[in-house]
Design a protein around this motif. Structure first.
Motif, PDB file in Angstrom:
ATOM      1  N   ASN B 178       0.822  -1.215   0.000  1.00 24.66           N
ATOM      2  CA  ASN B 178       0.000   0.000   0.000  1.00 24.66           C
ATOM      3  C   ASN B 178       0.846   1.251   0.000  1.00 24.66           C
ATOM      4  OD1 ASN B 178      -2.623  -0.796  -0.187  1.00 24.66           O
ATOM      5  ND2 ASN B 178      -2.874  -1.131   2.005  1.00 24.66           N
ATOM      6  N   ASN B 179       2.087   1.107   0.495  1.00 23.17           N
ATOM      7  CA  ASN B 179       2.947   2.285   0.554  1.00 23.17           C
ATOM      8  C   ASN B 179       3.542   2.651  -0.785  1.00 23.17           C
ATOM      9  OD1 ASN B 179       2.667   2.958   3.180  1.00 23.17           O
ATOM     10  ND2 ASN B 179       4.412   1.770   3.916  1.00 23.17           N
ATOM     11  N   ILE B 180       3.477   1.748  -1.753  1.00 23.01           N
ATOM     12  CA  ILE B 180       4.047   2.051  -3.068  1.00 23.01           C
ATOM     13  C   ILE B 180       2.905   2.456  -3.981  1.00 23.01           C
ATOM     14  CG2 ILE B 180       5.427   1.213  -4.981  1.00 23.01           C
ATOM     15  CD1 ILE B 180       6.557  -0.903  -3.222  1.00 23.01           C
ATOM     16  N   SER B 181       2.971   3.678  -4.478  1.00 20.36           N
ATOM     17  CA  SER B 181       1.909   4.142  -5.366  1.00 20.36           C
ATOM     18  C   SER B 181       2.498   4.275  -6.762  1.00 20.36           C
ATOM     19  CB  SER B 181       1.361   5.458  -4.813  1.00 20.36           C
ATOM     20  OG  SER B 181       1.419   6.467  -5.744  1.00 20.36           O
ATOM     21  N   CYS B 182       1.968   3.532  -7.703  1.00 22.51           N
ATOM     22  CA  CYS B 182       2.536   3.493  -9.047  1.00 22.51           C
ATOM     23  C   CYS B 182       1.615   4.212 -10.013  1.00 22.51           C
ATOM     24  CB  CYS B 182       2.721   2.040  -9.478  1.00 22.51           C
ATOM     25  SG  CYS B 182       3.368   1.902 -11.148  1.00 22.51           S
ATOM     26  N   LYS B 183       2.180   5.124 -10.811  1.00 27.17           N
ATOM     27  CA  LYS B 183       1.365   5.844 -11.801  1.00 27.17           C
ATOM     28  C   LYS B 183       2.013   5.671 -13.167  1.00 27.17           C
ATOM     29  CE  LYS B 183      -0.382   9.479  -8.782  1.00 27.17           C
ATOM     30  NZ  LYS B 183      -0.026   8.932  -7.478  1.00 27.17           N
ATOM     31  N   SER B 184       1.185   5.455 -14.156  1.00 25.63           N
ATOM     32  CA  SER B 184       1.728   5.352 -15.511  1.00 25.63           C
ATOM     33  C   SER B 184       1.700   6.723 -16.162  1.00 25.63           C
ATOM     34  CB  SER B 184       0.868   4.398 -16.344  1.00 25.63           C
ATOM     35  OG  SER B 184       1.130   3.088 -15.990  1.00 25.63           O
ATOM     36  N   VAL B 185       2.841   7.175 -16.596  1.00 34.12           N
ATOM     37  CA  VAL B 185       2.886   8.443 -17.340  1.00 34.12           C
ATOM     38  C   VAL B 185       3.583   8.160 -18.653  1.00 34.12           C
ATOM     39  CG1 VAL B 185       2.826  10.023 -15.393  1.00 34.12           C
ATOM     40  CG2 VAL B 185       4.988   9.114 -16.122  1.00 34.12           C
ATOM     41  N   PHE B 186       3.056   8.675 -19.729  1.00 30.62           N
ATOM     42  CA  PHE B 186       3.639   8.389 -21.035  1.00 30.62           C
ATOM     43  C   PHE B 186       4.140   9.625 -21.743  1.00 30.62           C
ATOM     44  CE2 PHE B 186       2.771   4.093 -20.642  1.00 30.62           C
ATOM     45  CZ  PHE B 186       1.490   3.920 -20.180  1.00 30.62           C
ATOM     46  N   THR B 190       1.990  14.942 -18.690  1.00 35.43           N
ATOM     47  CA  THR B 190       1.348  14.175 -17.614  1.00 35.43           C
ATOM     48  C   THR B 190       2.254  14.131 -16.402  1.00 35.43           C
ATOM     49  OG1 THR B 190       0.637  12.752 -19.420  1.00 35.43           O
ATOM     50  CG2 THR B 190      -0.004  12.097 -17.209  1.00 35.43           C
ATOM     51  N   MET B 191       3.566  14.004 -16.649  1.00 33.22           N
ATOM     52  CA  MET B 191       4.480  13.957 -15.522  1.00 33.22           C
ATOM     53  C   MET B 191       4.450  15.272 -14.751  1.00 33.22           C
ATOM     54  SD  MET B 191       8.543  13.139 -15.235  1.00 33.22           S
ATOM     55  CE  MET B 191       9.207  14.734 -15.645  1.00 33.22           C
ATOM     56  N   PHE B 192       4.412  16.403 -15.479  1.00 31.25           N
ATOM     57  CA  PHE B 192       4.305  17.695 -14.795  1.00 31.25           C
ATOM     58  C   PHE B 192       3.042  17.754 -13.948  1.00 31.25           C
ATOM     59  CE2 PHE B 192       7.703  20.454 -15.536  1.00 31.25           C
ATOM     60  CZ  PHE B 192       8.193  20.299 -16.819  1.00 31.25           C
ATOM     61  N   ASP B 193       1.943  17.255 -14.523  1.00 37.09           N
ATOM     62  CA  ASP B 193       0.677  17.244 -13.773  1.00 37.09           C
ATOM     63  C   ASP B 193       0.821  16.484 -12.475  1.00 37.09           C
ATOM     64  OD1 ASP B 193      -1.883  17.082 -16.365  1.00 37.09           O
ATOM     65  OD2 ASP B 193      -1.172  18.708 -15.056  1.00 37.09           O
ATOM     66  N   VAL B 194       1.350  15.255 -12.612  1.00 39.73           N
ATOM     67  CA  VAL B 194       1.481  14.388 -11.434  1.00 39.73           C
ATOM     68  C   VAL B 194       2.381  15.034 -10.393  1.00 39.73           C
ATOM     69  CG1 VAL B 194       2.441  12.181 -10.676  1.00 39.73           C
ATOM     70  CG2 VAL B 194       1.015  12.267 -12.692  1.00 39.73           C
ATOM     71  N   LEU B 195       3.522  15.605 -10.850  1.00 38.56           N
ATOM     72  CA  LEU B 195       4.454  16.191  -9.892  1.00 38.56           C
ATOM     73  C   LEU B 195       3.865  17.424  -9.226  1.00 38.56           C
ATOM     74  CD1 LEU B 195       7.861  15.806 -11.763  1.00 38.56           C
ATOM     75  CD2 LEU B 195       6.988  14.455  -9.873  1.00 38.56           C
ATOM     76  N   HIS B 196       3.132  18.237  -9.983  1.00 37.63           N
ATOM     77  CA  HIS B 196       2.519  19.413  -9.359  1.00 37.63           C
ATOM     78  C   HIS B 196       1.461  19.006  -8.349  1.00 37.63           C
ATOM     79  CE1 HIS B 196       4.018  22.070 -12.805  1.00 37.63           C
ATOM     80  NE2 HIS B 196       4.606  22.474 -11.711  1.00 37.63           N
ATOM     81  N   GLN B 197       0.720  17.945  -8.690  1.00 30.83           N
ATOM     82  CA  GLN B 197      -0.284  17.470  -7.752  1.00 30.83           C
ATOM     83  C   GLN B 197       0.388  16.963  -6.477  1.00 30.83           C
ATOM     84  OE1 GLN B 197      -3.671  17.645  -8.273  1.00 30.83           O
ATOM     85  NE2 GLN B 197      -3.716  17.061  -6.131  1.00 30.83           N
ATOM     86  N   LEU B 198       1.500  16.248  -6.652  1.00 29.83           N
ATOM     87  CA  LEU B 198       2.243  15.742  -5.500  1.00 29.83           C
ATOM     88  C   LEU B 198       2.756  16.887  -4.644  1.00 29.83           C
ATOM     89  CD1 LEU B 198       3.633  13.338  -4.046  1.00 29.83           C
ATOM     90  CD2 LEU B 198       5.541  13.601  -5.595  1.00 29.83           C
ATOM     91  N   GLU B 199       3.277  17.936  -5.325  1.00 28.87           N
ATOM     92  CA  GLU B 199       3.787  19.090  -4.579  1.00 28.87           C
ATOM     93  C   GLU B 199       2.664  19.753  -3.792  1.00 28.87           C
ATOM     94  OE1 GLU B 199       5.304  22.160  -7.075  1.00 28.87           O
ATOM     95  OE2 GLU B 199       6.427  23.108  -5.469  1.00 28.87           O
ATOM     96  N   PHE B 200       1.514  19.881  -4.419  1.00 32.95           N
ATOM     97  CA  PHE B 200       0.372  20.499  -3.750  1.00 32.95           C
ATOM     98  C   PHE B 200      -0.033  19.676  -2.529  1.00 32.95           C
ATOM     99  CE2 PHE B 200      -3.193  23.137  -3.355  1.00 32.95           C
ATOM    100  CZ  PHE B 200      -4.287  22.360  -3.044  1.00 32.95           C
ATOM    101  N   ASN B 201      -0.107  18.336  -2.709  1.00 30.72           N
ATOM    102  CA  ASN B 201      -0.470  17.486  -1.577  1.00 30.72           C
ATOM    103  C   ASN B 201       0.518  17.601  -0.436  1.00 30.72           C
ATOM    104  OD1 ASN B 201      -2.605  16.601  -3.027  1.00 30.72           O
ATOM    105  ND2 ASN B 201      -1.696  14.636  -3.609  1.00 30.72           N
ATOM    106  N   LEU B 202       1.815  17.611  -0.789  1.00 34.19           N
ATOM    107  CA  LEU B 202       2.825  17.676   0.256  1.00 34.19           C
ATOM    108  C   LEU B 202       2.763  19.004   0.982  1.00 34.19           C
ATOM    109  CD1 LEU B 202       5.805  16.029  -1.607  1.00 34.19           C
ATOM    110  CD2 LEU B 202       4.648  15.130   0.390  1.00 34.19           C
ATOM    111  N   ARG B 203       2.491  20.076   0.209  1.00 29.68           N
ATOM    112  CA  ARG B 203       2.462  21.387   0.850  1.00 29.68           C
ATOM    113  C   ARG B 203       1.272  21.534   1.764  1.00 29.68           C
ATOM    114  NH1 ARG B 203       3.424  26.244  -3.108  1.00 29.68           N
ATOM    115  NH2 ARG B 203       3.029  24.614  -4.593  1.00 29.68           N
ATOM    116  N   SER B 204       0.111  20.976   1.366  1.00 29.82           N
ATOM    117  CA  SER B 204      -1.041  21.097   2.249  1.00 29.82           C
ATOM    118  C   SER B 204      -1.071  19.982   3.267  1.00 29.82           C
ATOM    119  CB  SER B 204      -2.326  21.122   1.425  1.00 29.82           C
ATOM    120  OG  SER B 204      -2.249  20.196   0.382  1.00 29.82           O
TER     121      SER B 204
END
Lengths: 330, 321
Positions: B178-186, B190-204
């Protein structure tokens, strides 16, 4: 009465020389930067491909800046001032900086460290150094990192007030170090967009950003005499090799204009705008050589060349990077 | 960057008089102010009738600009932050850990370069399973080539555990997976999207407790960047450098170790060199070159670049089945 005041003068030549020379003491940095004496308000550019020990030279210069001249009877030969480090590459390793500082403090002078290192490897835990001096030197190192050009410009614009604040405490800043002035080159190049509303409005491009950077640094150097050192990575690879490749692929295109350039034939392609190129007063080129120097059985250090381009000196220095820092190879 | 109009609410000194003064000098936003000489602007303000207020406005803008950059730190503060937050994550592979003095360092971007089937994905999977299991942290795995294999991760996790207790083992396995979250980006967007979302989650700080992200793996970054490089425009390079800086920012500000993989291309004289060119060389902190003997399970890893170690230092390692 007034006319007599014009003729009598403000000070004699001896007084003037005494005033100017006492302030503008030339900096003699450690090798391989030792060939040319550098003064405050000089701008030194260290250019080279990656990796070529550019950041190590910056770290060495910063250490020399923050160390005192003498402390408790030991001569360190530093400039006894603050060093400001603007990290545009965002790759600075504070552990490496701290380790180099401890080694410098433990041995007092650089030559001693070299001798000791050749005899045995220095264990991290067994270095004896002066704690108080270590903390003092670490506090004199000011660091900021910038993730894009706007943050860099914002830092430069507010740097004057920061330095003034430090001066109020009696600390003077002797060096401004910038790691990788060309870090945002591609991003700025791609943001050159259509002209905005209002024909005179400055658009964000490599030209305008670097012109503003040069302007701000020039103002800073006027107000606070310090030495500015910036590293620059060569973004376009080895020019001679690239040209050979292009010549092979397109034999009909005449490359006579490239061969006909009588200006300085640089071994790398210059991508900085002319505002920056004319601002730089000294330039040194580093590059890795193919030789390796076997220091001990298991350690193989790669040898780097350093060549002064501005002022143009005709010989190359060879140096290696060991655990204790940068050392010249005969 | 904010237009000056929008700052009026929060800073009433930047009123319409100030805005029209700035507009007369072609300054409409904070970005324009950054590109202008503020001393010259203050000199122009002297000639206006409301010079005092204008100069106060400029001072206010300067203090806004002061908040736009990262904080200043001295050496001691940097060292304290590094000692507290930037620890080392073991990869689970002894050879690599020995070479890197412990493993992947948090706050740094490590790049694995190697030709195809040199073991890069295996090392990534091993590192992911090790961090999820031992360091009680979560892993974000961005997979560009459908190479993420849950079976292999299960193999790595169950390698050392006691085969006796089945029930407990199954529950631990579930928790670790459960601790490993895998996302497919092609593609890179999409990678920018995922990373920005991750940054937003971490910041909040939506992730609490022991599920803090410790490791971010991008396998492989070169397959996303190579299609956009080339051509006469600089957009491809700009996207590549922006991605690199975003990864480095995530690594440093949120205390994550980032691991990316890259492939090799032919260089001069037939010697292979890492892909993505000269500009990418300045992005990673640590670059490692992997190579595997044909048919054997012993792989070589050597250092191409490291902030404190000599280039060329090498080690051998083996990934058990």
């Amino acid at each position: 009465m007034e006319a007599k005041g014009w003729i009598s003068g403000d000070e004699s030549a001896k007084e003037m020389l005494g005033r100017v020379l006492s302030r503008a003491r030339p900096f003699l940095l450690l090798p391989p930067l030792h060939r040319v004496p550098l003064r405050p308000r000089n701008v030194l550019e260290i250019v080279g491909p990656s990796p070529s020990a550019k950041t190590h030279l910056l770290i060495q210069a910063a250490l020399t800046c923050v160390l005192p001249v003498d402390w408790n009877g030991v001569h360190y030969g530093g400039f006894d001032g603050f060093a400001i480090f603007i990290d545009l590459d965002c790759r600075f390793d504070i552990f490496r900086f701290s380790h180099l500082l401890k080694l410098r403090l433990a041995s007092g002078s650089v030559s001693e460290i070299d001798r000791e290192q050749n005899n045995n490897t220095i264990k991290r835990s067994s270095i004896a150094y002066d704690e108080e001096l270590y903390t003092l030197c670490m506090r004199r190192f000011s660091y900021v990192r910038c993730y894009d050009s706007f943050e860099f410009l914002a830092t430069l614009k507010t740097l004057h007030y920061r330095i003034q604040k430090e001066k109020a405490y009696g600390n003077c800043v002797h060096m401004l170090l910038i790691d990788s002035i060309g870090a945002f080159h591609w991003i700025d190049r791609a943001s050159t967009c259509l002209p905005l509303r209002g024909s005179n409005r400055k658009s964000h491009s490599v030209q305008t950003v670097l012109e503003t950077v040069v302007q701000e640094i020039r103002k800073l150097l006027l107000l606070h005499p310090m030495l500015a050192i910036a590293t620059k990575a060569t973004l376009f690879g080895n020019r001679a090799m690239n040209e050979a490749k292009w010549n092979l692929r397109k034999p009909d295109t005449s490359y006579s204009q490239i061969g006909g350039i009588t200006a300085l034939q640089l071994p790398y392609r210059e991508y900085m705008p002319s505002a920056w190129q004319t601002f730089v007063t000294h330039r040194i080129l580093l590059r890795p050589s193919d030789d390796h120097l076997a220091v001990s059985d298991d350690q193989n250090h790669s040898v780097y060349f350093s060549e002064w381009l501005l002022p143009s000196l005709s010989f190359l220095d060879k140096f290696i990077v060991k655990e204790a820092g940068v050392f010249l190879v005969a | 960057m904010a237009p000056l109009k929008s700052l009026e609410q929060e800073y009433p000194i930047l009123d319409s008089n100030f805005q029209s003064f700035c507009a007369s000098h072609d300054i409409f936003s904070v970005e324009d102010l950054l590109l202008h000489d503020l001393y010259v602007l203050a000199a122009f303000a002297e000639q206006e009738s409301s010079s005092e207020r204008l100069k106060q406005g400029i001072a206010q803008v300067l203090s806004i600009i002061d908040g736009q950059h990262q904080p200043w730190l001295n050496g001691i503060e940097l060292l304290e932050d590094a000692q507290r937050n930037k620890h080392v994550l073991s990869t689970g592979c002894e050879g690599i850990d020995l070479l890197l003095h412990g493993g992947l360092r948090v706050g740094q971007l490590t790049e694995l370069v190697g030709p195809s089937s040199s073991g890069k994905t295996q090392v990534c999977l091993l590192a992911a399973s090790n961090v999820a299991k031992k360091h009680i942290g979560s892993v974000v795995y961005l997979d560009t080539g459908n190479s993420f294999s849950p079976q292999r991760v299960t193999q790595f996790i169950c390698q050392h555990s006691d085969p006796a207790i089945d029930q407990a083992k199954h529950r631990t396995l579930q928790k670790v997976m459960n601790n490993i979250s895998c996302k497919s980006v092609f593609d890179i967007f999409t990678m920018f999207d995922v990373l920005h979302q991750l940054e937003f989650n971490l910041r909040s700080q939506m992730q609490g407790g022991d599920c803090k992200v410790q490791l971010l793996i991008v396998d492989s970054v070169s397959s996303m960047v190579t299609p956009i490089l080339g051509g006469s425009g600089s957009q491809g390079h700009a996207l590549m450098i922006s991605a690199g800086y975003l990864l480095k920012k995530l690594a440093h500000e949120h205390n994550i170790a980032v691991l990316v993989t890259n492939h090799t291309v032919g260089g001069d004289g037939g010697i292979s060199k890492p892909a993505l060119g000269e500009s990418w060389k300045s992005i990673p902190h640590v670059r490692l070159l992997l190579s595997c003997d044909h048919g054997g399970s012993i792989c070589n890893v050597s250092i191409l670049k490291h902030p404190s170690m000599a280039v060329g230092k090498a080690a051998r390692f083996m990934i058990h089945n």
